[in-house]
Design a protein around this motif. Structure first.
Motif, PDB file in Angstrom:
ATOM      1  N   VAL A 179      -4.964  14.330  -3.436  1.00  0.00           N
ATOM      2  CA  VAL A 179      -5.002  12.957  -3.963  1.00  0.00           C
ATOM      3  C   VAL A 179      -4.381  11.994  -2.941  1.00  0.00           C
ATOM      4  O   VAL A 179      -4.922  10.913  -2.663  1.00  0.00           O
ATOM      5  CB  VAL A 179      -4.266  12.880  -5.322  1.00  0.00           C
ATOM      6  N   SER A 222      -6.658   5.193  -5.325  1.00  0.00           N
ATOM      7  CA  SER A 222      -6.497   4.024  -4.458  1.00  0.00           C
ATOM      8  C   SER A 222      -7.318   2.843  -4.973  1.00  0.00           C
ATOM      9  O   SER A 222      -6.852   1.698  -4.976  1.00  0.00           O
ATOM     10  CB  SER A 222      -6.910   4.390  -3.027  1.00  0.00           C
ATOM     11  N   ILE A 248      -4.260  12.443   0.216  1.00  0.00           N
ATOM     12  CA  ILE A 248      -5.203  12.368   1.347  1.00  0.00           C
ATOM     13  C   ILE A 248      -6.339  11.390   1.017  1.00  0.00           C
ATOM     14  O   ILE A 248      -6.668  10.510   1.809  1.00  0.00           O
ATOM     15  CB  ILE A 248      -5.763  13.773   1.663  1.00  0.00           C
ATOM     16  N   GLY A 249      -6.928  11.560  -0.163  1.00  0.00           N
ATOM     17  CA  GLY A 249      -8.028  10.674  -0.545  1.00  0.00           C
ATOM     18  C   GLY A 249      -7.586   9.223  -0.625  1.00  0.00           C
ATOM     19  O   GLY A 249      -8.283   8.318  -0.150  1.00  0.00           O
ATOM     20  N   ALA A 250      -6.409   8.998  -1.204  1.00  0.00           N
ATOM     21  CA  ALA A 250      -5.900   7.626  -1.307  1.00  0.00           C
ATOM     22  C   ALA A 250      -5.691   7.038   0.087  1.00  0.00           C
ATOM     23  O   ALA A 250      -5.958   5.850   0.327  1.00  0.00           O
ATOM     24  CB  ALA A 250      -4.600   7.604  -2.113  1.00  0.00           C
ATOM     25  N   GLY A 292      -8.262  11.128  -5.241  1.00  0.00           N
ATOM     26  CA  GLY A 292      -7.313  10.224  -4.582  1.00  0.00           C
ATOM     27  C   GLY A 292      -7.960   8.908  -4.180  1.00  0.00           C
ATOM     28  O   GLY A 292      -7.323   7.842  -4.249  1.00  0.00           O
ATOM     29  N   LEU A 293      -9.223   8.965  -3.761  1.00  0.00           N
ATOM     30  CA  LEU A 293      -9.939   7.706  -3.503  1.00  0.00           C
ATOM     31  C   LEU A 293      -9.986   6.884  -4.787  1.00  0.00           C
ATOM     32  O   LEU A 293      -9.816   5.661  -4.768  1.00  0.00           O
ATOM     33  CB  LEU A 293     -11.353   8.005  -2.988  1.00  0.00           C
ATOM     34  N   PRO A 352      -9.885  16.943  -5.019  1.00  0.00           N
ATOM     35  CA  PRO A 352      -8.732  16.037  -5.106  1.00  0.00           C
ATOM     36  C   PRO A 352      -8.841  14.845  -4.165  1.00  0.00           C
ATOM     37  O   PRO A 352      -8.291  13.777  -4.470  1.00  0.00           O
ATOM     38  CB  PRO A 352      -7.538  16.928  -4.725  1.00  0.00           C
ATOM     39  N   VAL A 353      -9.544  14.995  -3.063  1.00  0.00           N
ATOM     40  CA  VAL A 353      -9.686  13.872  -2.124  1.00  0.00           C
ATOM     41  C   VAL A 353     -10.461  12.733  -2.791  1.00  0.00           C
ATOM     42  O   VAL A 353     -10.056  11.568  -2.746  1.00  0.00           O
ATOM     43  CB  VAL A 353     -10.379  14.339  -0.822  1.00  0.00           C
ATOM     44  N   ILE A 382       3.110   3.926  -1.650  1.00  0.00           N
ATOM     45  CA  ILE A 382       3.474   4.406  -2.992  1.00  0.00           C
ATOM     46  C   ILE A 382       4.282   5.685  -2.827  1.00  0.00           C
ATOM     47  O   ILE A 382       4.264   6.311  -1.757  1.00  0.00           O
ATOM     48  CB  ILE A 382       2.233   4.671  -3.881  1.00  0.00           C
ATOM     49  N   ASN A 409      -8.508   5.273   1.816  1.00  0.00           N
ATOM     50  CA  ASN A 409      -8.774   3.897   1.378  1.00  0.00           C
ATOM     51  C   ASN A 409      -7.560   2.997   1.623  1.00  0.00           C
ATOM     52  O   ASN A 409      -7.426   1.942   1.017  1.00  0.00           O
ATOM     53  CB  ASN A 409      -9.164   3.886  -0.107  1.00  0.00           C
ATOM     54  N   GLY A 410      -6.638   3.438   2.490  1.00  0.00           N
ATOM     55  CA  GLY A 410      -5.553   2.564   2.911  1.00  0.00           C
ATOM     56  C   GLY A 410      -4.254   2.663   2.138  1.00  0.00           C
ATOM     57  O   GLY A 410      -3.325   1.899   2.387  1.00  0.00           O
ATOM     58  N   THR A 411      -4.162   3.604   1.181  1.00  0.00           N
ATOM     59  CA  THR A 411      -2.920   3.772   0.438  1.00  0.00           C
ATOM     60  C   THR A 411      -2.032   4.792   1.158  1.00  0.00           C
ATOM     61  O   THR A 411      -2.480   5.890   1.476  1.00  0.00           O
ATOM     62  CB  THR A 411      -3.220   4.263  -0.996  1.00  0.00           C
ATOM     63  N   ASN A 460       0.810  -1.214   0.000  1.00  0.00           N
ATOM     64  CA  ASN A 460       0.000   0.000   0.000  1.00  0.00           C
ATOM     65  C   ASN A 460       0.845   1.266   0.000  1.00  0.00           C
ATOM     66  O   ASN A 460       0.311   2.373  -0.104  1.00  0.00           O
ATOM     67  CB  ASN A 460      -0.930   0.022   1.216  1.00  0.00           C
ATOM     68  N   PHE A 516       5.294   9.384  -5.006  1.00  0.00           N
ATOM     69  CA  PHE A 516       5.175  10.190  -6.211  1.00  0.00           C
ATOM     70  C   PHE A 516       5.622  11.614  -5.936  1.00  0.00           C
ATOM     71  O   PHE A 516       5.722  12.055  -4.804  1.00  0.00           O
ATOM     72  CB  PHE A 516       3.753  10.145  -6.787  1.00  0.00           C
ATOM     73  N   PRO A 537       5.814   1.367 -12.280  1.00  0.00           N
ATOM     74  CA  PRO A 537       5.302   2.725 -12.471  1.00  0.00           C
ATOM     75  C   PRO A 537       3.938   2.976 -11.832  1.00  0.00           C
ATOM     76  O   PRO A 537       3.522   4.124 -11.730  1.00  0.00           O
ATOM     77  CB  PRO A 537       5.214   2.854 -14.000  1.00  0.00           C
ATOM     78  N   GLU A 538       3.238   1.939 -11.396  1.00  0.00           N
ATOM     79  CA  GLU A 538       1.969   2.190 -10.701  1.00  0.00           C
ATOM     80  C   GLU A 538       2.213   2.720  -9.297  1.00  0.00           C
ATOM     81  O   GLU A 538       1.414   3.496  -8.772  1.00  0.00           O
ATOM     82  CB  GLU A 538       1.156   0.900 -10.604  1.00  0.00           C
ATOM     83  N   ARG A 539       3.316   2.281  -8.686  1.00  0.00           N
ATOM     84  CA  ARG A 539       3.581   2.689  -7.293  1.00  0.00           C
ATOM     85  C   ARG A 539       4.632   3.782  -7.187  1.00  0.00           C
ATOM     86  O   ARG A 539       4.817   4.349  -6.104  1.00  0.00           O
ATOM     87  CB  ARG A 539       4.007   1.462  -6.468  1.00  0.00           C
ATOM     88  N   PHE A 572       5.641   7.134  -9.354  1.00  0.00           N
ATOM     89  CA  PHE A 572       5.337   7.880 -10.567  1.00  0.00           C
ATOM     90  C   PHE A 572       5.562   9.374 -10.429  1.00  0.00           C
ATOM     91  O   PHE A 572       5.452   9.955  -9.357  1.00  0.00           O
ATOM     92  CB  PHE A 572       3.896   7.596 -11.036  1.00  0.00           C
ATOM     93  N   MET A 591      -2.465  17.294  -5.855  1.00  0.00           N
ATOM     94  CA  MET A 591      -1.792  16.018  -5.625  1.00  0.00           C
ATOM     95  C   MET A 591      -1.674  15.717  -4.128  1.00  0.00           C
ATOM     96  O   MET A 591      -1.637  14.547  -3.723  1.00  0.00           O
ATOM     97  CB  MET A 591      -0.432  15.991  -6.314  1.00  0.00           C
ATOM     98  N   LYS A 593      -5.839  -0.788  -6.173  1.00  0.00           N
ATOM     99  CA  LYS A 593      -6.282  -2.034  -5.553  1.00  0.00           C
ATOM    100  C   LYS A 593      -7.057  -2.915  -6.521  1.00  0.00           C
ATOM    101  O   LYS A 593      -7.343  -4.070  -6.209  1.00  0.00           O
ATOM    102  CB  LYS A 593      -7.113  -1.726  -4.304  1.00  0.00           C
TER     103      LYS A 593
END
Lengths: 352, 332
Positions: free
Chosen positions: A67, B131, A69-71, B127-128, B123-124, A26, A74-76, A24, A28, A51-53, A55, A64, B135
């Motif tokens: 991004v 992810s 934060i959002g990722a 980002g979801l 952006p949040v 990554i 979901n655990g990234t 999980n 960038f 390149p997926e992890r 980039f 970004m 996955k």
């Protein structure tokens, strides 16, 4: 057997260890897979992890960060890198309004495990927009953690702790430290966030420092010892949270405090160190605390101007001499230097 | 457009818009009691977008939203009692009283949070989507945004990234013509269309009638199917209208930024009444069934307000709680 790495190699190793351990994770940022690899710190990552992890990204610092934060929701776990802290200022909205607040404003329902690597600078004409040390901005925000490693071992240990922390961590690495060498433990080596390290023990004065100023302080301490003055040198390592017990214990012993900072002096981390020590230990102090930091000007570019802008080891020695009301010789220290004031060492040939 | 929607689903959509309307209007009616002590942005008039969009999403899909998020939270399945308790500042609130009306969350139904900075969750939500893409699941991340946020830098930055990575993100723009009191004419050029702007960035996009829940449902269904099958991000712009003041329980057509007539024209297109009349006229819903629906909504809403009012406030020693994740058990 001792294993010696540079600070930059230690960062690289921390990234490798984290990414091998947890898919999980990554990373960038502009240039993480370019030919220069963020001063070598992201060397080999895209080849090993794909390149997926690993980039490169659009020049869109604010989105970004969002991004990441959002990722994270979901655990990234993202490690985002910027080659200069200054470039990241566009992202203060996402960092301060979202990342720092997410856990608190949603009552602990979720949190944002992200690591923001920002590179600080000094010298070589980096000037007003390429070398700002704004750690106190970040440290002022409740909900952020802010680390500033000074040694190669701490560069690795704090980066691994940052990546696996469940909260947003701002990881401030100083460009002048990338080539310093030190023994670095192998494997998943972690240094707890919020714990200072005492790099030198003494009786006369407490020096509280972090990041590059710790290197100047080490030079000062070495030359002070030769002249019979012993100092506690506390390397904070984290500037939020700050390890107050270690600071207080030392000042109780010495009664004298010099707080060092790589930033403009007013409202700096050094200011906070002095404020808290004065509040908590006022009657233990033998003399007023001293602050050694940059003057309240933007960073000048010409070497003729920056020479007087940056404090160095001799300034620390002189402050100690003043505190102890004695005369100390700084000539030997100054003459022992082999490189000009605007580079960290002969290895540094620019351009940034 | 052919609608693949049966009558049971139509009735469910009506229930959705009427329920949100009832919640918002009850908040408006009770706001002056002074017990809901936080800025509250009601979505009366805009219910159809929330309901039509969320009817196409699964529980496991994500959604994020803005300061005006009550409808989105409820339509996504968020717990009503815990939302009201949050607005009342109670410990039983969905954010334990730390957030208020503008910070709603119910992760059990994929509602990952609403925030109060314009554009802040664009952006949040992107980002979801990143992810999800990493996955390899078939979830969709839905970002509710307003017309004002399309003037923010993060809007362009986020759409650009979503296109580069072909992320499974559904951007839903509710164009209600106003950013607080600033009309869109002073903020964007006259010939600009938000959906055309999105297309120019490489995001497939179309526009629809945000007051027609069936139009919203149909267009979003198609978009979600495309996103789920790997088609990349989509933006849908729905025109709609905020009936009440930007923030607060009142009508404010008399203060000079818009006309009473404009409001009345939009009220003619009431997303609740027009749809209700259509379903009754088409004999999809009997008068009795409509009455029963209204009775059950009022009962649910009254129960939820009672829960909120009767819940305890957080203990003052919770002030420092939740600053960091590991501090959940810590107090000041």
């Amino acid at each position: 057997m001792k294993r010696v790495l540079t600070y930059g190699q230690a960062i690289n190793e921390a990234l490798c260890v984290a990414m091998r351990q947890d898919r999980n994770v990554i990373t960038f940022g502009l240039g993480v897979d370019d030919p220069k690899r963020i001063f070598g710190t992201t060397e080999g990552l895209v080849e090993e992890f794909g390149p997926e992890r690993v980039f490169d990204m659009p020049t869109a610092e604010n989105a970004m960060t969002g991004v990441a934060i959002g990722a994270a929701l979901n655990g990234t776990r993202s490690v985002m890198t910027h080659q200069r802290l200054d470039f990241f200022l566009l992202a203060m909205d996402q960092l301060v309004n979202n990342a720092a607040k997410w856990s608190y404003m949603f009552g602990g329902k979720s949190s944002v495990p992200i690591t923001i690597r920002l590179i600080l600078g000094r010298g070589w004409g980096q000037g007003p927009q390429h070398s700002q040390n704004l750690q106190s901005w970040f440290a002022h925000i409740p909900g952020l953690k802010v680390v500033m490693p000074s040694t190669a071992a701490d560069a690795k240990g704090l980066l691994l702790s940052a990546i696996f922390d469940d909260n947003p961590v701002v990881y401030l690495e100083h460009r002048w430290l990338h080539n310093i060498e030190g023994e670095v433990p192998e494997g998943d080596y972690r240094v707890p966030i919020g714990e200072a390290q005492v790099l030198s023990s003494g009786q006369d004065v407490t020096l509280v420092s972090f990041s590059y100023m710790t290197i100047e302080a080490l030079h000062a301490v070495e030359h002070l010892e030769k002249q019979g003055v012993s100092c506690d040198l506390i390397d904070l390592r984290s500037v939020n949270p700050i390890d107050w017990p270690t600071v207080f214990e030392s000042v109780k012993k010495t009664g004298r405090l010099i707080a060092l900072d790589t930033a403009s002096q007013t409202l700096s981390i050094a200011s906070e160190i002095i404020a808290r020590v004065s509040m908590e230990l006022f009657h233990e102090l033998k003399s007023p605390p001293v602050r050694i930091a940059l003057p309240d000007y933007p960073t000048p570019t010409s070497p003729a101007l920056s020479e007087k802008y940056y404090p160095r080891a001799e300034d620390i020695m002189q402050a100690v001499a003043d505190l102890l009301n004695m005369t100390l010789d700084t000539d030997e220290l100054i003459q022992s230097r082999t490189s000009p004031h605007d580079v960290p060492g002969e290895w540094f040939k620019g351009p940034f | 457009m052919t609608l693949l929607i049966n009558n049971i689903e139509r009735v469910r959509l009506l229930h959705g818009v009427k329920r949100i309307r009832c919640v918002e209007e009850t908040i408006a009616a009770r706001y002056s009691e002074g017990k809901m002590r936080c800025p509250t942005h009601l979505c009366t008039g805009q219910e159809a977008v929330a309901v039509g969009v969320c009817a196409t999403l699964r529980n496991t899909d994500f959604a994020v939203s803005t300061h005006r998020s009550h409808g989105h939270y409820l339509a996504k399945g968020g717990d009503l009692s815990r939302m009201l308790a949050e607005i009342y500042g109670k410990s039983t609130g969905c954010s334990s009283g730390h957030g208020g009306s503008m910070h709603l969350i119910d992760e059990s139904v994929g509602f990952m949070g609403s925030t109060s900075i314009v554009g802040g969750t664009i952006p949040v939500g992107t980002g979801l989507g990143l992810s999800v893409s990493l996955k390899g699941t078939d979830q969709v991340s839905c970002v509710f945004l307003g017309d004002g946020s399309t003037e923010e830098g993060v809007f362009y930055e986020s759409l650009n990234f979503a296109v580069i990575k072909q992320l499974p993100v559904l951007y839903i723009c509710e164009n209600n013509l106003y950013s607080v009191y600033s009309p869109i004419q002073v903020r964007q050029p006259a010939n600009r269309k938000i959906y055309e702007l999105a297309r120019s960035l490489g995001v497939p996009s179309e526009t629809g009638d945000g007051n027609d829940v069936l139009d919203v449902y149909a267009k979003t269904s198609r978009a979600v199917a495309s996103i789920r099958s790997g088609g990349g991000p989509v933006l849908l712009e729905f025109s709609t209208y905020r009936w009440r003041e930007h923030c607060g329980p009142n009508f404010d057509n008399d203060i000079g930024y818009r006309s009473e007539q404009e409001y009345l024209d939009w009220k003619q297109k009431d997303p609740v009444e027009v749809f209700e009349a259509k379903l009754c006229g088409d004999e999809v819903l009997s008068k009795e069934a409509l009455s029963e629906m209204e009775r059950s909504i009022v009962a649910e809403v009254n129960d939820a307000f009672a829960f909120a009012e009767n819940s305890p406030f957080p203990s003052p020693d919770q002030l420092g709680k939740y600053l960091y994740k590991e501090d959940e058990g810590a107090s000041l």
